[in-house]
Design a protein around this motif. Structure first.
Motif, PDB file in Angstrom:
ATOM      1  N   ASP A 212       0.830  -1.208   0.000  1.00  0.00           N
ATOM      2  CA  ASP A 212       0.000   0.000   0.000  1.00  0.00           C
ATOM      3  C   ASP A 212       0.866   1.261   0.000  1.00  0.00           C
ATOM      4  N   TRP A 213       0.297   2.336  -0.539  1.00  0.00           N
ATOM      5  CA  TRP A 213       1.002   3.603  -0.670  1.00  0.00           C
ATOM      6  C   TRP A 213       0.667   4.494   0.523  1.00  0.00           C
ATOM      7  N   THR A 215       2.085   7.827   3.078  1.00  0.00           N
ATOM      8  CA  THR A 215       2.973   8.985   3.167  1.00  0.00           C
ATOM      9  C   THR A 215       2.985   9.467   4.606  1.00  0.00           C
ATOM     10  N   GLY A 229      -4.290  -1.842   3.147  1.00  0.00           N
ATOM     11  CA  GLY A 229      -5.428  -1.188   3.792  1.00  0.00           C
ATOM     12  C   GLY A 229      -5.080   0.110   4.480  1.00  0.00           C
ATOM     13  N   ASP A 230      -3.810   0.361   4.694  1.00  0.00           N
ATOM     14  CA  ASP A 230      -3.400   1.582   5.397  1.00  0.00           C
ATOM     15  C   ASP A 230      -3.221   2.780   4.464  1.00  0.00           C
ATOM     16  N   GLY A 231      -3.267   2.569   3.148  1.00  0.00           N
ATOM     17  CA  GLY A 231      -2.880   3.642   2.248  1.00  0.00           C
ATOM     18  C   GLY A 231      -3.892   3.981   1.178  1.00  0.00           C
ATOM     19  N   ALA A 232      -3.376   4.494   0.069  1.00  0.00           N
ATOM     20  CA  ALA A 232      -4.195   5.123  -0.964  1.00  0.00           C
ATOM     21  C   ALA A 232      -4.642   4.171  -2.070  1.00  0.00           C
ATOM     22  N   ILE A 233      -4.163   2.934  -2.036  1.00  0.00           N
ATOM     23  CA  ILE A 233      -4.414   2.044  -3.177  1.00  0.00           C
ATOM     24  C   ILE A 233      -5.651   1.186  -2.959  1.00  0.00           C
TER      25      ILE A 233
ATOM     26  N   LEU B 111      -5.264  13.265  -3.019  1.00  0.00           N
ATOM     27  CA  LEU B 111      -6.505  12.591  -2.657  1.00  0.00           C
ATOM     28  C   LEU B 111      -7.039  13.169  -1.348  1.00  0.00           C
ATOM     29  N   SER B 115      -9.788   8.890   0.817  1.00  0.00           N
ATOM     30  CA  SER B 115     -10.217   8.529  -0.537  1.00  0.00           C
ATOM     31  C   SER B 115      -9.144   7.731  -1.256  1.00  0.00           C
ATOM     32  N   ARG B 116      -9.586   6.793  -2.114  1.00  0.00           N
ATOM     33  CA  ARG B 116      -8.666   6.052  -2.970  1.00  0.00           C
ATOM     34  C   ARG B 116      -9.036   6.245  -4.441  1.00  0.00           C
ATOM     35  N   SER B 154      -0.568  10.877  -4.056  1.00  0.00           N
ATOM     36  CA  SER B 154      -1.599  10.762  -3.015  1.00  0.00           C
ATOM     37  C   SER B 154      -1.775  12.050  -2.230  1.00  0.00           C
ATOM     38  N   ASP B 155      -0.688  12.773  -1.975  1.00  0.00           N
ATOM     39  CA  ASP B 155      -0.789  13.851  -0.987  1.00  0.00           C
ATOM     40  C   ASP B 155      -0.613  15.257  -1.550  1.00  0.00           C
TER      41      ASP B 155
END
Lengths: 282, 282
Positions: A212-213, A215, A229-233, B111, B115-116, B154-155
């Protein structure tokens, strides 16, 4: 975090790097405890434990090796360095065959020191694949070129998109060279879905990986891959793309993450399996 | 570092961020001392100094403002946040007009929290541009969508490639919306040259910026842009691409770099001008 059963985890593969704090025997044991039957292995710990000993350990534990990470680093200009890289990649193929996996993940290498020539580096990769492809095929092994995120283009991998990976792979038979589709590296690319379709049509999706992506990225940007599940994907979306392209193989979770490495490896493995069920399958 | 004369620097523009340790009067003075006649400004320091006062300061120093950085951040879902973003972007247009520049660089935004949905975010940018484009045109200002490196997807900016930027821009007249071509963000992309040609053919290259790619990237990956010549990017090649596409405008050097900011700003400005001559022009 519950209800992990064998059927749901049938396609799940834990890449060894995700829980690198575990020794190979610990990994095998933890997989048994978590109902995990597939592992992606890395060459360095396998070599340290012994290739044959690792193969036996995996076999005895009922584990299938989905990939060996990693070959590649084929961008050197110097003739001696190129010969050494080819020899090392042949060893990677030998190791993969001994471990019973048909796939070596290829990280192609960055720009040589002082070079600004991305095109030239990509051509040298093609030259090397021409030498390695037949050797791999003869050993029942496929080379799976991995596009790495463009943030690694200078120092790790000049192959930055799935399209570039396929442009290289398609010069060779699919039984020799294909691609690794890793959502972590390509999630930002709106052309990646059509490239996945292209890869699937050519029978070239040799590996599918997830991470997962998250930051902020850490210094050096290597060890900040987030738990599923922790990120943007959107993991289901990417599974959908490879599924639509005909891929039915293992789904490998490969995380480089200092915080995960600082924790108990068995706990991280169980958590990763649970996240896989919650965010990828369901 | 020598031989900087006015003719050679005729297209060079120093982006204020490169030497943000300089106040606006110091910047104006240092430009005079270095033979620099173009500057790209940022809204926050301009607002702090006063928009009209800045315009007067630049005029009196014989400086042309090539761009105002930055508008954008148009990906919010919440109605109030969207209205606030539109109002802020109208102010950016007003400020650009007051400063005498025809270009506002647009960083589109990342994002929204949780949101994904990259596609949805990109559509909301288009919706906002539909509202802002006519306002900009009425004030003689063009919005220049900047593709930021995919490591910011993402950010900071869901527009990660020049193709994506053009897909957005081309929904609107070129006198309203075009693109910023920044080599730092797109150097890894083998399809970028053809996208630059596409942008040039449509009269949409509204800004051209340079920064060099150096590694290791720092934590957060924002402030590691290398001085021209220190990194992996072939500056002449990218100038060649925009030139072939018909671009004859300013060439702006925009670096975010903690090490440069820690040094004497006048020295950094002189060094940047000299690097421009050595690595971009000659």
């Amino acid at each position: 975090m519950s209800g992990t059963d064998g059927a749901d985890l049938a396609r799940f593969s834990i890449n060894q790097m995700t829980v690198k704090q575990l020794s190979l025997p610990e990994l095998a044991d933890a997989c048994g405890a978590s109902g995990v039957t597939h592992v992606g292995l890395w060459r360095e710990p396998v070599q340290a434990y012994g290739v044959e000993a690792t193969a036996r350990l995996m076999r005895d534990a009922g584990l299938t090796v989905t990939t060996l990470c990693r070959g590649g680093f084929l961008t050197a200009i110097d003739a001696d360095a190129r010969a050494a890289a080819l020899a090392d990649n042949r060893r990677a193929v030998d190791e993969a065959a001994a471990l019973g996996t048909d796939t070596v993940v290829m990280v192609s290498g960055g720009l040589p020191a002082g070079s600004r020539d991305l095109r030239g580096a990509r051509e040298r990769i093609a030259d090397a694949l021409a030498a390695l492809g037949p050797y791999a095929e003869a050993h029942g092994v496929r080379l799976a070129i991995e596009a790495l995120h463009p943030m690694y283009a200078s120092d790790r991998c000049v192959v930055s998109t799935l399209a570039q990976a396929l442009d290289l792979a398609e010069r060779f038979p699919a039984c020799q060279v294909g691609v690794t589709v890793d959502a972590y590296h390509i999630w930002w690319d709106d052309t990646a879905p059509e490239q996945i379709a292209r890869a699937g049509a050519g029978g070239r999706i040799h590996s599918f990986q997830l991470g997962d992506w998250t930051t902020p990225l850490p210094e050096g940007v290597l060890n900040g891959r987030g738990q599923i599940g922790d990120g943007a994907i959107d993991m289901r979306e990417w599974l959908g793309h490879v599924t639509a392209a005909g891929y039915t193989g293992p789904i490998e979770v490969e995380l480089f993450n200092e915080r995960l490495w600082a924790r108990d490896g068995r706990e991280v493995l169980a958590e990763t399996a649970a996240r896989f069920l919650d965010h990828v399958l369901r």
